[in-house]
Design an enzyme around this catalytic site. Structure first.
Site, PDB file in Angstrom:
ATOM      1  N   ARG A  38      43.096  15.036   9.796  1.00  0.00           N
ATOM      2  CA  ARG A  38      43.445  14.741  11.170  1.00  0.00           C
ATOM      3  C   ARG A  38      44.705  15.525  11.527  1.00  0.00           C
ATOM      4  O   ARG A  38      44.643  16.699  11.807  1.00  0.00           O
ATOM      5  CB  ARG A  38      43.654  13.241  11.370  1.00  0.00           C
ATOM      6  CG  ARG A  38      42.357  12.509  11.602  1.00  0.00           C
ATOM      7  CD  ARG A  38      42.486  11.051  11.383  1.00  0.00           C
ATOM      8  NE  ARG A  38      42.739  10.767   9.986  1.00  0.00           N
ATOM      9  CZ  ARG A  38      42.577   9.582   9.438  1.00  0.00           C
ATOM     10  NH1 ARG A  38      42.199   8.556  10.156  1.00  0.00           N
ATOM     11  NH2 ARG A  38      42.801   9.401   8.155  1.00  0.00           N
ATOM     12  N   SER A  44      40.677   4.380  11.707  1.00  0.00           N
ATOM     13  CA  SER A  44      40.159   3.008  11.595  1.00  0.00           C
ATOM     14  C   SER A  44      41.254   1.965  11.793  1.00  0.00           C
ATOM     15  O   SER A  44      41.034   0.939  12.431  1.00  0.00           O
ATOM     16  CB  SER A  44      39.504   2.800  10.229  1.00  0.00           C
ATOM     17  OG  SER A  44      38.390   3.639  10.092  1.00  0.00           O
ATOM     18  N   LYS A  87      43.304  -1.816  -0.398  1.00  0.00           N
ATOM     19  CA  LYS A  87      43.570  -1.599   1.033  1.00  0.00           C
ATOM     20  C   LYS A  87      43.264  -2.849   1.855  1.00  0.00           C
ATOM     21  O   LYS A  87      43.433  -2.836   3.073  1.00  0.00           O
ATOM     22  CB  LYS A  87      42.722  -0.433   1.552  1.00  0.00           C
ATOM     23  CG  LYS A  87      43.382   0.927   1.361  1.00  0.00           C
ATOM     24  CD  LYS A  87      42.763   1.925   2.311  1.00  0.00           C
ATOM     25  CE  LYS A  87      43.481   3.259   2.288  1.00  0.00           C
ATOM     26  NZ  LYS A  87      42.861   4.227   3.195  1.00  0.00           N
TER      27      LYS A  87
HETATM   28  P1  ADP Z   1      40.423   6.679   3.097  1.00  0.00           P
HETATM   29  O1  ADP Z   1      40.757   5.279   2.686  1.00  0.00           O
HETATM   30  O2  ADP Z   1      39.824   7.504   2.022  1.00  0.00           O
HETATM   31  O3  ADP Z   1      41.506   7.385   3.864  1.00  0.00           O
HETATM   32  P2  ADP Z   1      39.014   6.608   5.623  1.00  0.00           P
HETATM   33  O4  ADP Z   1      37.777   5.842   5.937  1.00  0.00           O
HETATM   34  O5  ADP Z   1      40.244   6.243   6.379  1.00  0.00           O
HETATM   35  O6  ADP Z   1      39.202   6.453   4.088  1.00  0.00           O
HETATM   36  O7  ADP Z   1      38.744   8.148   5.802  1.00  0.00           O
HETATM   37  C1  ADP Z   1      37.778   8.836   5.072  1.00  0.00           C
HETATM   38  C2  ADP Z   1      37.925  10.305   5.337  1.00  0.00           C
HETATM   39  O8  ADP Z   1      37.596  10.587   6.684  1.00  0.00           O
HETATM   40  C3  ADP Z   1      39.335  10.837   5.120  1.00  0.00           C
HETATM   41  O9  ADP Z   1      39.247  12.139   4.592  1.00  0.00           O
HETATM   42  C4  ADP Z   1      39.900  10.880   6.495  1.00  0.00           C
HETATM   43  O10 ADP Z   1      40.924  11.840   6.632  1.00  0.00           O
HETATM   44  C5  ADP Z   1      38.675  11.264   7.300  1.00  0.00           C
HETATM   45  N1  ADP Z   1      38.773  10.871   8.699  1.00  0.00           N
HETATM   46  C6  ADP Z   1      38.855   9.634   9.209  1.00  0.00           C
HETATM   47  N2  ADP Z   1      38.972   9.657  10.562  1.00  0.00           N
HETATM   48  C7  ADP Z   1      38.959  10.977  10.907  1.00  0.00           C
HETATM   49  C8  ADP Z   1      39.058  11.692  12.143  1.00  0.00           C
HETATM   50  N3  ADP Z   1      39.212  11.064  13.288  1.00  0.00           N
HETATM   51  N4  ADP Z   1      39.026  13.047  12.104  1.00  0.00           N
HETATM   52  C9  ADP Z   1      38.895  13.687  10.927  1.00  0.00           C
HETATM   53  N5  ADP Z   1      38.799  13.087   9.727  1.00  0.00           N
HETATM   54  C10 ADP Z   1      38.834  11.751   9.716  1.00  0.00           C
END
Ligand code: ADP
Length: 176
Positions: free
Chosen positions: A105, A143, A51
């Site tokens: 989300r 993010s 990523k």
């Molecule tokens: P990944 O690379 O596994 O997607 P992330 O850091 O983007 O890692 O997300 C980790 C987890 O947190 C995932 O399950 C993602 O859906 C959840 N997540 C991230 N932001 C939110 C949010 N705003 N609301 C709900 N869940 C979230």
């Protein structure tokens, strides 16, 4: 006659995996919710070179640590932050976790998460995936968008803490 219910005394252990590049209010909301479900929560930070993360895994862990330090959890809960770069189901097994926690989300997350949950279940039938939904005001935070705002010099404080916003500012003011 009342039925007898066998109560389990084992620790409930959950793994919440992600890239956390960087940790947002959305992640924190999911962590807060997860603490109601388990006795020990392992926040598993994926090295995730594929990523191409903005922050090193060490920097991401440090930000999560700071975030957790500044947050008070009402429940008596143990939260451990660990990096991982192996297969998630193997990591969860090593940690003796019964729950895999993911946040959902929008509908757009669903297909990928559904497929992951199914695949993980095939590999590790005893590991239960649990989807949590963040509170309305944090649901749309991602993010990737936060990084884009920071790159364009925007204010990220509605989405991340002041310390993370500062790290983002520093990162994007560095010469490339
Ligand atoms: P990944 O690379 O596994 O997607 P992330 O850091 O983007 O890692 O997300 C980790 C987890 O947190 C995932 O399950 C993602 O859906 C959840 N997540 C991230 N932001 C939110 C949010 N705003 N609301 C709900 N869940 C979230």
């Amino acid at each position: 006659m009342m039925g007898k219910v066998k109560m389990s005394k084992r620790l409930h252990i959950g793994v919440y995996p992600g890239t956390f590049d960087p940790i947002t209010f959305g992640h924190m909301d999911i962590i807060q919710r997860a603490t109601r479900l388990v006795d020990r929560l392992i926040v598993a930070v994926a090295t995730n070179v594929s990523k191409d993360p903005l922050f090193s895994v060490e920097a991401r862990i440090e930000m999560i640590e700071n975030e957790l330090r500044n947050h008070s959890f009402s429940q008596d809960i143990e939260i451990i932050i660990k990096p991982f770069d192996n297969l998630l189901v193997n990591f969860a097994k090593k940690e003796e976790a019964q729950l895999l926690i993911r946040g959902l989300r929008a509908v757009s997350d669903f297909e990928y998460e559904f497929q992951m949950a199914g695949t993980n279940r095939k590999m590790s039938p005893d590991l239960e995936t649990v989807f949590l939904v963040a509170s309305e005001s944090y649901q749309l935070i991602a993010s990737n968008l936060v990084k884009e705002i920071a790159r364009l010099n925007g204010d990220t404080t509605p989405f991340v803490s002041a310390q993370v916003a500062e790290k983002l500012r520093e990162r994007f003011s560095e010469p490339i």
